[in-house]
Design a protein around this motif. Structure first.
Motif, short mmCIF file in Angstrom:
data_model
loop_
_atom_site.label_atom_id
_atom_site.label_comp_id
_atom_site.label_asym_id
_atom_site.label_seq_id
_atom_site.Cartn_x
_atom_site.Cartn_y
_atom_site.Cartn_z
N UNK A 144 6.78 50.32 -3.53
CA UNK A 144 5.68 50.05 -4.47
C UNK A 144 5.15 51.34 -5.10
N UNK A 145 5.96 52.38 -5.13
CA UNK A 145 5.50 53.70 -5.55
C UNK A 145 4.85 53.69 -6.93
N UNK A 146 5.43 52.99 -7.88
CA UNK A 146 4.89 53.00 -9.24
C UNK A 146 3.51 52.36 -9.32
N UNK A 147 3.24 51.41 -8.43
CA UNK A 147 1.96 50.71 -8.50
C UNK A 147 0.80 51.53 -7.97
N UNK A 148 1.06 52.47 -7.09
CA UNK A 148 -0.04 53.28 -6.54
C UNK A 148 0.01 54.74 -6.97
N UNK A 149 0.99 55.12 -7.78
CA UNK A 149 1.13 56.54 -8.17
C UNK A 149 -0.05 57.02 -9.02
N UNK A 150 -0.87 56.07 -9.51
CA UNK A 150 -2.06 56.49 -10.28
C UNK A 150 -3.06 57.23 -9.42
N UNK A 151 -2.89 57.17 -8.10
CA UNK A 151 -3.82 57.87 -7.20
C UNK A 151 -3.78 59.39 -7.43
N UNK A 152 -2.67 59.88 -7.98
CA UNK A 152 -2.56 61.32 -8.23
C UNK A 152 -3.50 61.79 -9.34
N UNK A 153 -3.98 60.83 -10.13
CA UNK A 153 -4.98 61.19 -11.14
C UNK A 153 -6.32 61.52 -10.50
N UNK A 154 -6.54 60.97 -9.31
CA UNK A 154 -7.78 61.25 -8.57
C UNK A 154 -7.61 62.45 -7.65
N UNK A 155 -6.50 62.46 -6.91
CA UNK A 155 -6.20 63.55 -5.97
C UNK A 155 -4.77 64.01 -6.22
N UNK A 156 -4.52 65.20 -6.72
CA UNK A 156 -5.49 66.26 -6.97
C UNK A 156 -6.23 66.15 -8.30
N UNK A 157 -5.82 65.18 -9.15
CA UNK A 157 -6.50 65.06 -10.44
C UNK A 157 -6.27 66.29 -11.30
N UNK A 158 -7.36 66.82 -11.85
CA UNK A 158 -7.28 68.01 -12.69
C UNK A 158 -7.30 69.30 -11.87
N UNK A 159 -7.58 69.16 -10.59
CA UNK A 159 -7.59 70.34 -9.73
C UNK A 159 -6.17 70.80 -9.47
N UNK A 160 -5.98 72.08 -9.48
CA UNK A 160 -4.63 72.62 -9.27
C UNK A 160 -4.74 74.05 -8.75
N UNK A 161 -4.03 74.31 -7.67
CA UNK A 161 -4.00 75.67 -7.14
C UNK A 161 -3.25 76.60 -8.10
N UNK A 162 -2.32 76.04 -8.85
CA UNK A 162 -1.62 76.85 -9.84
C UNK A 162 -2.57 77.32 -10.93
N UNK A 163 -3.48 76.42 -11.35
CA UNK A 163 -4.47 76.81 -12.35
C UNK A 163 -5.40 77.87 -11.79
N UNK A 164 -5.76 77.73 -10.52
CA UNK A 164 -6.61 78.75 -9.90
C UNK A 164 -5.89 80.09 -9.84
#
Length: 778
Positions: A526-546
């Motif tokens: 069911x990966x495609x149905x719950x993959x939207x969770x990545x929009x919340x975690x990490x969302x816009x946060x990124x260690x690469x951006x830091x």
């Protein structure tokens, strides 16, 4: 062992010459000889009766630094992995890299990297270990950035070096403190003095500095961000870095110092805590990736976190499981990276969104991938080695002993649940990787090439590794007593007897494995149905951006600071330099001696010296006011020739002759360049600038006077001059002491001075030739 360590570097010297034959024979065949020979040599040490071997070679005895190599069970395991996987990678690269590539550079970098890794795992001297440690960072930087015409390759190479070198410098600080506390540079002797280290007030700082070096190298959270970008390297490099070398260096470091640090509960908190967090974050983020090597990169982060966590547990079972999984991980991860390279090589893409249905077109690669991914996922099948060490991991999480430290106790209770949670996502990304690539609907129209099975030469290396997965799975005790047990004993400090078997009955670790498989299968399906969770975690946060933001701010701040004083004014540069010298030196003399200068043994000043000094001073001042170029050159010569006269008075004929020659040549050169010299303009300095010049000039003159008197009157130790007087004729065979000092006593200094002059001459010659060619082109 010395020859084995440096054999790859020795071969690297000849690679540029051997690569000239690459049209007839691929350069990789020559490179293959070094790791294969080393592997065969060290295999001879494998056996139940293995005893540690130590070899010492003097290097810098005055600093207690020697090329001390120690082969115990732990280093033997890593040497076999480095040389064994290195042989397979070298063979794989023969068919992966086309002869049109810059093979000479690639293989030189690869061989230097091998040497660095051998040095890291075999060194017993902390400073030698550090030297090889940094060489791994430099050589991996060159390997990751091998395709330097790609912006992402340059970015990944720089990121890996900045993060790992930062950790390496921190580790060096820990090593220095360990050396001061124990009075030795030997790791084995430090382990023998573990009680002294643990009771020292700086133990916490030492632990933090050494672990920082290990965490950055082994891509532990939050320093993991460099590893996914390292996939920009050619696939043979990625397979080598992720399975047996670069990232395993951090694991090795923690394992090597475990006998010292594991007695502290804070070691458990930091190592196991960070390890479990890395396991969860790496496995969770792997499912989000769309690049095959990106998935495998985050899977490596996850697997390294699991190994790190087990080392932090510190129990016999955990240490044994960690060592076992180091071996297992090398087999399935090396094969999977090679399969990813094959898919990229044969289809022209690594984007899993464009792949699918390749099992019918690439059946051998698909079969190998199934074994590798199912082993990595820890699927409970008796012919997959990954299941054995994964089940031991679960068993070790339950076996943790009670902790007196409150934070450690909370972590101990939470670890089994966190381990299952992270392993669920490990199962998900494993299934996502293999089924997304080799099953489902074909998308041939999205591929750059018509896919077909790879040539047999490219398949041999992953086949050997997958055979290792199966053989260890069917015969799990094949390398137990002869290799794994010795490595575990080196870490734990006591013999560890563990019989590996598939079936233990219906126990908690089995239930944990079943939970992982069932929930993992559901989430994978069911990966495609719950993959939207990545929009919340990490969302816009990124260690690469830091990382990017921090690097950008460092560059901007540095440029801002630099621009405040780098304005092109030579006067300002000299003021900064001279004021710094004056303040620092005066402060040091004042703090150490309180300016208590002894002038009782200073020679009397004669009228000759006074007259010459006054003449030199007048000439020096006159150069400031003269506006005639000829006069300025001649007046400047008065200063130099006056100094030569002082040398004559002080009975230093060698120095006087040297000064006369140098001054004559200088004046002659000035006169030869007279036409090109700038006109001497009228000075328009303000009163403040003139006052500043006078103050700095007088202060610097006073400083030189005080330094000269202080150096003459302060005798902190016996003068070395007596040694030269006594030994110059015996050792150098010359009656002129100065000549003997320059040629024999300071022979290397003189040699390097000549080398510098030679390099400068070559640079000047090159610039002249380029200028002549440029004019000729016009």
């Amino acid at each position: 062992m010395l020859f084995a360590v440096f054999l790859p570097a020795l071969l690297a010297i000849f690679i540029p010459y051997l690569s000239k034959w690459k049209d007839k024979i691929h350069t990789g065949f020559f490179v293959l000889l070094a790791p294969l020979a080393i592997f065969i040599y060290f295999v001879s040490f494998v056996g139940k009766g293995f005893e540690p071997v130590k070899q010492n070679y003097s290097w810098i005895p005055s600093l207690n630094i020697g090329l001390d190599f120690h082969l115990d069970g732990l280093s033997l395991l890593f040497v076999l992995l480095i040389s064994g996987i290195g042989s397979l990678v070298a063979f794989y690269s023969i068919f992966y890299l086309h002869k049109s590539e810059r093979l000479d550079q690639f293989y030189v970098y690869l061989l230097l990297f091998m040497t660095a890794m051998f040095g890291v795992v075999l060194s017993d001297n902390v400073y030698v270990l550090y030297s090889f440690w940094e060489l791994t960072s430099i050589s991996s930087f060159l390997l990751i950035g091998y395709w330097n015409y790609k912006e992402r390759s340059r970015y990944g190479a720089l990121k890996s070096m900045l993060i790992t070198v930062f950790g390496g410098l921190s580790m060096l600080g820990g090593f220095i403190l360990l050396t001061i506390i124990t009075g030795t540079t030997s790791i084995t002797e430090m382990i023998a003095n573990a009680d002294v280290i643990l009771s020292n007030d700086y133990f916490g700082l030492i632990l933090g500095l050494v672990l920082l070096g290990a965490f950055t190298k082994s891509a532990q959270f939050p320093f993991h961000i460099w590893l996914p970008d390292a996939m920009e390297a050619p696939t043979p490099v990625s397979a080598y870095l992720h399975s047996a070398t670069m990232v395993k260096a951090g694991i090795f470091l923690v394992a090597r110092f475990t006998p010292i640090f594991s007695q502290s509960e804070w070691f458990f908190v930091f190592v196991s805590g960070i390890g479990i967090l890395t396991l969860i974050w790496g496995s969770y983020m792997a499912v989000r990736q769309t690049d095959l090597k990106g998935i495998l990169a985050f899977s490596t982060i996850s697997q390294l976190g699991m190994i790190m966590a087990m080392l932090g547990f510190g129990t016999k079972l955990a240490i044994f499981a960690a060592v076992f999984h180091i071996l297992n991980h090398a087999t399935f991860k090396g094969s999977l990276f090679m399969i990813a390279g094959i898919v990229d090589h044969e289809t022209g893409t690594r984007d899993i969104r464009k792949l699918g249905g390749l099992a019918t077109l690439m059946p051998i690669s698909a079969t190998l991938a199934f074994f590798g991914t199912f082993s990595m996922a820890g699927v409970p099948l008796p012919f997959l080695n990954g299941f054995y060490s994964k089940e031991m991991f679960f068993d070790a999480t339950i076996e943790l002993q009670e902790s007196s430290l409150f934070i450690a106790e909370i972590l101990r209770q939470a670890i089994p649940y966190l381990a299952v949670f992270g392993s669920i996502f490990t199962f998900v990304y494993s299934m996502y990787l293999v089924f997304g690539t080799f099953t489902g609907k074909k998308q041939l129209d999205k591929l750059e090439k018509a896919p077909h099975e790879a040539p047999i030469g490219m398949l041999i290396s992953p086949i050997i590794l997958v055979v290792g997965v199966i053989v260890i799975g069917i015969f799990p005790n094949l390398f137990n007593e002869s290799l794994i047990a010795h490595a575990a004993e080196s870490i734990y400090g006591e013999p560890i007897e563990k019989h590996i078997k598939y079936w233990h009955g219906f126990i908690t670790p089995l239930y944990m494995s079943l939970i992982v498989v069932i929930l993992g299968a559901i989430l994978a399906y069911t990966r495609k149905s719950w993959s939207a969770v990545y929009r919340l975690v990490p969302g816009k946060l990124s260690f690469n951006k830091a990382y990017d933001y921090l690097l950008d701010q460092i560059e901007k701040t540095s440029a801002k600071i630099t621009n405040t004083y780098m304005n092109g004014s030579l006067r300002r540069y000299m003021i900064f330099i001279l004021v710094t010298i004056i303040v620092v030196t005066f402060s040091f003399i004042g703090l150490t001696s309180g300016f208590a200068l002894d002038t009782s043994d200073i020679a009397e000043i004669t009228i000759h010296e006074v007259l010459i000094a006054v003449a030199m001073a007048i000439a020096a001042v006159a150069t400031i006011f003269t506006r005639n170029k000829i006069a300025a050159i001649l007046i400047l010569g008065v200063v130099g020739y006056g100094l030569a006269l002082l040398f004559v008075i002080y009975r230093a004929p060698d120095l006087a002759l040297t000064q006369l020659v140098v001054e004559t040549i200088t004046v002659a050169l000035f006169l030869l360049c007279f036409y090109h010299l700038p006109n001497l303009r009228e000075r328009t300095d303000s009163k403040l600038e003139k006052s500043t010049n006078i103050i700095i000039s007088v202060a610097f003159g006073a400083l030189m006077t005080i330094v000269a008197i202080s150096a003459h009157s302060t005798k902190l130790f016996d003068s070395i001059s007596e040694y030269f007087i006594e030994t110059s004729y015996k050792l150098g065979g010359g009656k002129n002491i100065v000549n003997v000092i320059l040629v024999d006593m300071r022979g290397l200094d003189t040699l390097f001075e000549i080398v510098v002059l030679g390099i400068a001459a070559l640079a000047i010659y090159t610039m002249i030739k380029l200028r002549v060619k440029k004019k000729g082109a016009k």
